[in-house]
Design a protein around this motif. Structure first.
Motif, short mmCIF file in Angstrom:
data_model
loop_
_atom_site.label_atom_id
_atom_site.label_comp_id
_atom_site.label_asym_id
_atom_site.label_seq_id
_atom_site.Cartn_x
_atom_site.Cartn_y
_atom_site.Cartn_z
N PHE A 106 0.81 -1.22 0.00
CA PHE A 106 0.00 0.00 0.00
C PHE A 106 0.84 1.27 0.00
N LYS A 107 2.15 1.13 0.25
CA LYS A 107 3.01 2.32 0.35
C LYS A 107 2.95 3.21 -0.90
N PRO A 108 2.90 2.61 -2.12
CA PRO A 108 2.86 3.49 -3.31
C PRO A 108 1.62 4.38 -3.35
N PHE A 109 0.58 4.05 -2.58
CA PHE A 109 -0.65 4.84 -2.61
C PHE A 109 -0.67 5.93 -1.55
N ALA A 110 0.24 5.85 -0.59
CA ALA A 110 0.23 6.80 0.54
C ALA A 110 0.59 8.20 0.05
N ALA A 111 -0.03 9.22 0.65
CA ALA A 111 0.17 10.57 0.12
C ALA A 111 0.24 11.63 1.21
N ASP A 112 0.97 12.68 0.88
CA ASP A 112 1.00 13.93 1.65
C ASP A 112 -0.12 14.80 1.06
N THR A 113 -1.12 15.15 1.87
CA THR A 113 -2.25 15.93 1.34
C THR A 113 -1.88 17.41 1.17
N ARG A 114 -0.75 17.83 1.77
CA ARG A 114 -0.31 19.23 1.75
C ARG A 114 -1.36 20.16 2.38
N ILE A 115 -1.99 19.63 3.44
CA ILE A 115 -2.90 20.43 4.26
C ILE A 115 -2.27 20.55 5.64
N GLU A 116 -2.24 21.76 6.17
CA GLU A 116 -1.72 21.96 7.53
C GLU A 116 -2.75 22.70 8.37
N PHE A 117 -2.54 22.66 9.66
CA PHE A 117 -3.49 23.26 10.61
C PHE A 117 -2.72 24.11 11.62
N CYS A 118 -3.32 25.21 12.03
CA CYS A 118 -2.69 26.03 13.08
C CYS A 118 -3.78 26.47 14.03
N LEU A 119 -3.41 26.75 15.27
CA LEU A 119 -4.38 27.38 16.19
C LEU A 119 -4.51 28.84 15.78
N ALA A 120 -5.72 29.31 15.60
CA ALA A 120 -5.96 30.66 15.11
C ALA A 120 -5.35 31.70 16.04
N GLN A 121 -4.66 32.66 15.48
CA GLN A 121 -4.01 33.72 16.27
C GLN A 121 -4.85 35.00 16.28
N VAL A 122 -5.89 35.02 15.45
CA VAL A 122 -6.72 36.21 15.31
C VAL A 122 -8.18 35.80 15.48
N THR A 123 -8.92 36.54 16.31
CA THR A 123 -10.34 36.23 16.52
C THR A 123 -11.17 36.82 15.38
N PRO A 124 -12.45 36.45 15.27
CA PRO A 124 -13.29 37.06 14.22
C PRO A 124 -13.39 38.57 14.37
N GLN A 125 -13.14 39.09 15.58
CA GLN A 125 -13.20 40.54 15.80
C GLN A 125 -11.86 41.21 15.52
N GLY A 126 -10.87 40.44 15.05
CA GLY A 126 -9.57 41.01 14.73
C GLY A 126 -8.68 41.21 15.94
N GLY A 129 -5.60 36.13 19.74
CA GLY A 129 -6.20 34.99 20.44
C GLY A 129 -5.30 33.79 20.39
N SER A 130 -5.66 32.77 21.17
CA SER A 130 -4.84 31.54 21.22
C SER A 130 -5.44 30.43 20.38
N GLY A 131 -6.67 30.63 19.89
CA GLY A 131 -7.35 29.57 19.16
C GLY A 131 -7.97 28.53 20.07
N ILE A 132 -7.94 28.79 21.38
CA ILE A 132 -8.54 27.85 22.36
C ILE A 132 -9.54 28.63 23.20
N ILE A 133 -10.77 28.13 23.26
CA ILE A 133 -11.82 28.75 24.08
C ILE A 133 -12.22 27.73 25.15
N ARG A 134 -12.32 28.19 26.39
CA ARG A 134 -12.78 27.30 27.46
C ARG A 134 -14.09 27.83 28.00
N LYS A 135 -15.04 26.94 28.15
CA LYS A 135 -16.35 27.40 28.60
C LYS A 135 -17.00 26.32 29.46
N TYR A 136 -17.45 26.73 30.65
CA TYR A 136 -18.18 25.78 31.50
C TYR A 136 -19.58 25.57 30.92
#
Ligand SMILES: [Zn+2]
Length: 419
Positions: A106-126, A129-136
């Motif tokens: 199956f190795k010949p079929f394995a792929a790098d999707t070239r998608i990355e993820f980051c914790l957002a540094q900017v809130t919708p209000q500009g 932010g840390s990209g982490i919200i805690r709420k009780y």
């Protein structure tokens, strides 16, 4: 008594299996919400200039994690969240340390999707932010009814789902470890839900779901992938290079695992992230799955708006395009409250004329600017002759660009959107 003991142990084993086997709620969720999960988005409400992906472009998706806790155990640590981001990046870039476990067939079929993820540094209000919200929450558990996605029902409202991948981490009652909305769903319900103790790879994660693969799997759905068995007996997942298999696999079978519709002696691709095997059994997406994922970002794709999302970039705060420090530059040794020399650019996004202004003593005159597109190709180079400069960008195509200002020693890097 013996019979009772036997019955009790049978129930224990049965119960244990039902907990230790993977279940994902995405298919059931899609059936519950047919008009939500597969609905076409009507009209183009996205104002920023749309563009297609570049062939080798690495696409970075800003993530906001909504932690909803009723007990302190459910209030998972930042370290646990960060460990999940690392697992996502490793898996989607095929940088996972267990990539070598993919069987040779199956190795010949394995792929790098070239998608990355980051914790957002900017809130919708500009705001920063840390990209982490805690709420009780006073809810002790959540289900497939999307209550976790709305403040009014004990959850937390989504951030703009055209710019952020929303992940709700909560106590998700029932057997499923999580569920995702497929591309094209209702905007305020768009995102991924994950049980708190299978999110990440450190702290309170439980075996056998402690490698972050529940989230990899659900984000796979969020990016348009179906289960590898096509959710039917010998079904079709719409991907050319995943072999047909009769159903899902649990735990971790040995290779080859043959099923009634195996096309050849290699059998099931049970180590694919879109099967139901244990976390330490999974290790690949295929080239076909990568292609399907990337098609979501193409022009008219359901996730196209993410190409213009710069929420990972704190230089996009509402105060303006000031970007004093970059990974390429030396660490700033000055105290934090001392103004840092840099370059300000405006407007950003820009239609035609871009203004560059040196701030806090930065010397702009004599430096070169280079404008590169997202695939790294240089589209403009220019020598700056003063500390304020106006550049005509009318001949530059719409899209996201990297603007580098350097004299070979001192270097500033800014992100720029051309409308
Ligand atoms: Zn699933």
């Amino acid at each position: 008594m013996k019979i009772l003991l036997l019955l009790a142990s049978f129930l224990l084993i049965f119960n244990f299996n039902s907990i230790a086997q993977r279940h994902c709620g995405s298919t059931e969720y899609a059936k519950l919400n047919p008009s939500v999960s597969y609905r076409e988005i009507s009209g183009n409400t996205f104002n920023a200039a749309a563009r297609d992906t570049f062939s080798n472009e690495v696409i970075t998706i800003p993530v906001v994690v909504h932690i909803l806790y009723n007990t302190s155990a459910q209030n998972i640590s930042d370290a646990q969240v960060r460990s999940q981001l690392k697992a996502l990046n490793d898996d989607f870039r095929r940088m996972n340390s267990d990539a070598g476990n993919t069987p040779a067939a199956f190795k010949p079929f394995a792929a790098d999707t070239r998608i990355e993820f980051c914790l957002a540094q900017v809130t919708p209000q500009g705001k920063p932010g840390s990209g982490i919200i805690r709420k009780y929450t006073n809810k002790t558990g959540f289900s497939l009814d999307d209550a976790m996605k709305f403040s009014a029902s004990g959850g937390d409202d989504a951030w703009d789902t055209k710019s952020y991948l929303n992940i709700w981490v909560c106590n998700f009652s029932g057997q499923a470890l999580g569920y995702a909305s497929f591309p094209g769903g209702q905007a305020d319900k768009d995102g991924v839900v994950i049980q708190y103790d299978v999110f990440g790879t450190t702290s309170k994660v439980r075996p056998v779901f402690n490698k972050g693969r529940t989230t990899t799997h659900e984000v796979g759905h969020w990016l348009g992938l179906k289960h590898i068995w096509g959710d039917n007996s010998c079904g079709n997942d719409g991907i050319d290079d995943t072999p047909q298999q009769s159903g899902n696999n649990y735990n971790c079978p040995s290779f080859p695992r043959m099923s009634s519709c195996s096309p050849n002696a290699n059998g099931d691709m049970f180590m694919n992230f879109m099967d139901y095997t244990n976390d330490d059994c999974m290790n690949l997406f295929t080239g076909g799955q990568a292609k399907k994922i990337r098609s979501q970002f193409a022009l008219n794709g359901k996730r196209n708006s993410f190409l213009n999302s710069v929420k990972c970039d704190s230089s996009m705060l509402e105060s303006g395009g000031v970007l004093p420090t970059q990974p390429e530059t030396k660490p700033v040794t000055a105290p934090q409250n001392k103004p840092v020399a840099g370059v300000q650019i405006y407007p950003n996004p820009v239609n035609q004329y871009l203004n560059l202004v040196a701030i806090n003593g930065f010397e702009l005159s004599g430096k070169f600017i280079t404008l590169s597109n997202a695939s790294g190709s240089v589209v403009m180079q220019k020598r700056i002759v003063s500390n304020t400069e106006k550049i005509n960008l009318s001949s530059v195509n719409a899209g996201i660009y990297i603007l580098t200002v350097t004299d070979g020693k001192d270097k500033k890097v800014l992100k720029l959107i051309k409308m």
